[in-house]
Design a protein around this motif. Structure first.
Motif, PDB file in Angstrom:
ATOM      1  N   TYR A   1      88.056  36.034  24.654  1.00 30.06           N
ATOM      2  CA  TYR A   1      87.318  34.841  25.050  1.00 30.06           C
ATOM      3  C   TYR A   1      86.571  35.125  26.357  1.00 30.06           C
ATOM      4  N   TYR A   2      85.442  34.453  26.543  1.00 33.00           N
ATOM      5  CA  TYR A   2      84.721  34.542  27.813  1.00 33.00           C
ATOM      6  C   TYR A   2      85.459  33.715  28.851  1.00 33.00           C
TER       7      TYR A   2
ATOM      8  N   ASP B   1      78.607  32.279  30.922  1.00 34.66           N
ATOM      9  CA  ASP B   1      78.473  33.579  30.263  1.00 34.66           C
ATOM     10  C   ASP B   1      78.354  33.411  28.749  1.00 34.66           C
ATOM     11  N   TRP B   2      79.223  32.567  28.180  1.00 31.89           N
ATOM     12  CA  TRP B   2      79.165  32.326  26.739  1.00 31.89           C
ATOM     13  C   TRP B   2      77.834  31.703  26.354  1.00 31.89           C
TER      14      TRP B   2
ATOM     15  N   GLN C   1      74.956  34.383  26.570  1.00 31.96           N
ATOM     16  CA  GLN C   1      75.034  35.373  25.497  1.00 31.96           C
ATOM     17  C   GLN C   1      74.739  34.745  24.130  1.00 31.96           C
TER      18      GLN C   1
ATOM     19  N   LEU D   1      81.252  35.689  19.713  1.00 32.16           N
ATOM     20  CA  LEU D   1      81.380  35.245  21.101  1.00 32.16           C
ATOM     21  C   LEU D   1      82.233  33.985  21.107  1.00 32.16           C
TER      22      LEU D   1
ATOM     23  N   TYR E   1      84.592  30.993  23.431  1.00 36.67           N
ATOM     24  CA  TYR E   1      84.920  30.368  24.713  1.00 36.67           C
ATOM     25  C   TYR E   1      85.868  29.216  24.438  1.00 36.67           C
TER      26      TYR E   1
END
Length: 165
Positions: free
Chosen positions: A3-4, A9-10, A13, A81, A83
């Protein structure tokens, strides 16, 4: 899958992945809410319960705890990705941001917010009397209370005295 640590950031991206492959990239959300748990009182014998009844606190409920998991997945490259958050304010902000990301997924052009620009004055027309103004007078130098009284607003008045006996 890791996980971010930060939502920014998530979000960045995911936005880049959506720009690269908008037709195949998918964003999924999952919200899990755990039910409230009760904290039980310790059991005592009937004799002790009557003596200490006033001292024991009532059963308390802990508030439910939920978490949101956001996942961006692109099947051709296998990029995932993720989060996860349990902060209520962050959940609200991220749900609002999903609308912007969803526009990219649907190939709808994203409207970027423009900087505040000063409004240009409208050119004078003949009805204005060659730029004499719009005919609407704006009060200058009046206090807020005076403006409320003119508009019939709820300004402060005298306090009524009640009858004394």
């Amino acid at each position: 899958m890791p996980y971010y640590a930060k939502s920014e950031d998530w979000l960045q991206q995911s936005s880049l992945l959506l720009q690269a492959r908008p037709s195949t990239t998918r964003i999924t959300t999952r919200y899990h809410l755990k039910p409230a748990r009760r904290v039980r009182k310790p059991k005592k014998s009937d004799q002790d319960a009557t003596a200490h009844e006033a001292q024991l606190p009532e059963a308390q409920e802990k508030p439910p705890r939920g978490h949101l998991v956001l996942k961006t997945y692109e099947p051709h490259s296998g990029v995932t990705l993720k989060y996860k958050t349990s902060k209520a304010a962050e959940v609200t902000r991220l749900i609002q941001m999903l609308g912007t990301l969803g526009r990219r997924m649907a190939a709808v052009p994203v409207v970027e917010k423009a900087e505040d620009e000063g409004m240009a004055d409208a050119p004078p027309t003949e009805a204005d009397g060659a730029g004499a103004g719009s005919g609407v007078q704006t009060p200058v130098g009046q206090t807020q209370q005076q403006q409320q009284q003119q508009q019939g607003g709820g300004g402060k008045g005298k306090k009524k005295k009640g009858g004394r006996r």
